[in-house]
Design an enzyme around this catalytic site. Sequence first.
Site, PDB file in Angstrom:
ATOM      1  N   LYS A  85       0.836  -1.213   0.000  1.00  0.00           N
ATOM      2  CA  LYS A  85       0.000   0.000   0.000  1.00  0.00           C
ATOM      3  C   LYS A  85       0.872   1.266   0.000  1.00  0.00           C
ATOM      4  CE  LYS A  85      -2.233  -1.539   3.652  1.00  0.00           C
ATOM      5  NZ  LYS A  85      -1.578  -2.862   3.738  1.00  0.00           N
ATOM      6  N   THR A  86       1.873   1.286   0.884  1.00  0.00           N
ATOM      7  CA  THR A  86       2.777   2.444   0.924  1.00  0.00           C
ATOM      8  C   THR A  86       3.523   2.562  -0.409  1.00  0.00           C
ATOM      9  OG1 THR A  86       3.126   1.915   3.244  1.00  0.00           O
ATOM     10  CG2 THR A  86       4.641   3.506   2.268  1.00  0.00           C
ATOM     11  N   ASP A 130      -0.999   6.505   6.589  1.00  0.00           N
ATOM     12  CA  ASP A 130      -1.094   5.087   6.904  1.00  0.00           C
ATOM     13  C   ASP A 130      -2.013   4.889   8.116  1.00  0.00           C
ATOM     14  OD1 ASP A 130      -0.552   2.455   6.509  1.00  0.00           O
ATOM     15  OD2 ASP A 130       1.438   2.472   7.401  1.00  0.00           O
ATOM     16  N   THR A 179      -5.547  -1.472   7.243  1.00  0.00           N
ATOM     17  CA  THR A 179      -5.726  -2.922   7.281  1.00  0.00           C
ATOM     18  C   THR A 179      -7.150  -3.232   7.754  1.00  0.00           C
ATOM     19  OG1 THR A 179      -4.804  -2.815   9.503  1.00  0.00           O
ATOM     20  CG2 THR A 179      -3.312  -3.500   7.756  1.00  0.00           C
ATOM     21  N   ARG A 238       6.524  -8.274   1.697  1.00  0.00           N
ATOM     22  CA  ARG A 238       7.438  -7.869   2.776  1.00  0.00           C
ATOM     23  C   ARG A 238       8.109  -9.099   3.395  1.00  0.00           C
ATOM     24  NH1 ARG A 238       4.609  -4.356   6.192  1.00  0.00           N
ATOM     25  NH2 ARG A 238       5.643  -2.588   5.233  1.00  0.00           N
TER      26      ARG A 238
END
Length: 349
Positions: A85-86, A130, A179, A238
């Site tokens: 997302k980032t 975020d 999330t 990640r």
Amino acid sequence: MAIVSSGFSHDNSSDAKRKSRLVDPSSLKEDSKIIKEDSLRPKSLDEFIGQSALKEVLEISVKAALYRKEALDHVLLYGPPGLGKTTMALVLANELGVKCRISSAPALERPRDIVGLLMNLQTNELLFVDEIHRLSSAAEELLYTALEDCRLDLTIGKGTTARTRAIDLPRFTLVGATTRPASISSPLRDRFGITQRFDYYQLQDLKGIVERTASFLGLSLIDDASLEIARRCRGTPRIANRLLRRVRDFATVKQRMNHIDVSLVDESLKMHRVDDRGLDQLDRSFLSILFNTYEGGPVGLETLSAALGEDSATLESVVEPFLLQIGFLKRTPRGRILTLEGQKHLLGA
Ligand code: ADP
């Protein structure tokens, strides 16, 4: 494109056990040293692997905004941690040729934090927030007019001397990430013109991500080594990058930097107790207790928590989601049940 970081933090969990898990999808200290993760982030939509449906939607919107020389509509990105997302917010800024200012809701607790951030924005710039579901109600209210009318309504003074002052803002794009989309209030949710969900990645896409990172790190993976890491990363880029770094450490010590194959990956991840489905010791203990002590369930979460000596919130938010996703566990009104698939995995069948 410049990245301006303001109180950036993915790393807000207080649970020490969670921090030490190699397969935790949240950003751990090691990943969140911004330089480290940033150097691995794809910079353009073309470089961004996977999530094709979401990419297509965003690509059209970016092209339209560029054509009309307007700011991109506000974007809400949601999905589990570590899926990009980032990264996507930074890609969007890059594609639009504007700066991306990065912040997170916990860093915007006081109204003056968000006011400062908004007043520093330039025309068409992108503001990434975020964990947007954690915004305070004061910050959220300030955002409403900013998002809709490019205006900040500030109250100055207190009591009878209080006055409202309106400040015009340039057009900008808010990219919110979460999330937990259900925890966002509906007035805020309604102000996003584009809402997109991130899904767990397909195996071939993860393989591509591992290979891309390996080339950045100067590693040569042979045969199906990249596929083996992809299989164990719980569908999450990640985690894939983190596992690859552990494999690199192992290869360095074993002097196998130019010969990283499936057996080396296996050996190194076994040492970290990450098995061939990406389960770690905590996942396996959870499943074994369910199987050995409670005959596969149903059993309540609190009972499992007491038997494992683990906090039930940790089990619910950290252990169960992946086991549910791969079909090893079922949640029923009467409690947790180990599925046949889960049983087979435990028994090594
Ligand atoms: P999130 O914001 O959803 O928690 P991030 O955007 O921080 O996730 O991504 C975590 C890591 O995974 C980053 O280092 C990034 O480089 C990598 N990553 C995420 N998505 C992709 C992708 N589609 N292609 C390549 N790398 C990715």
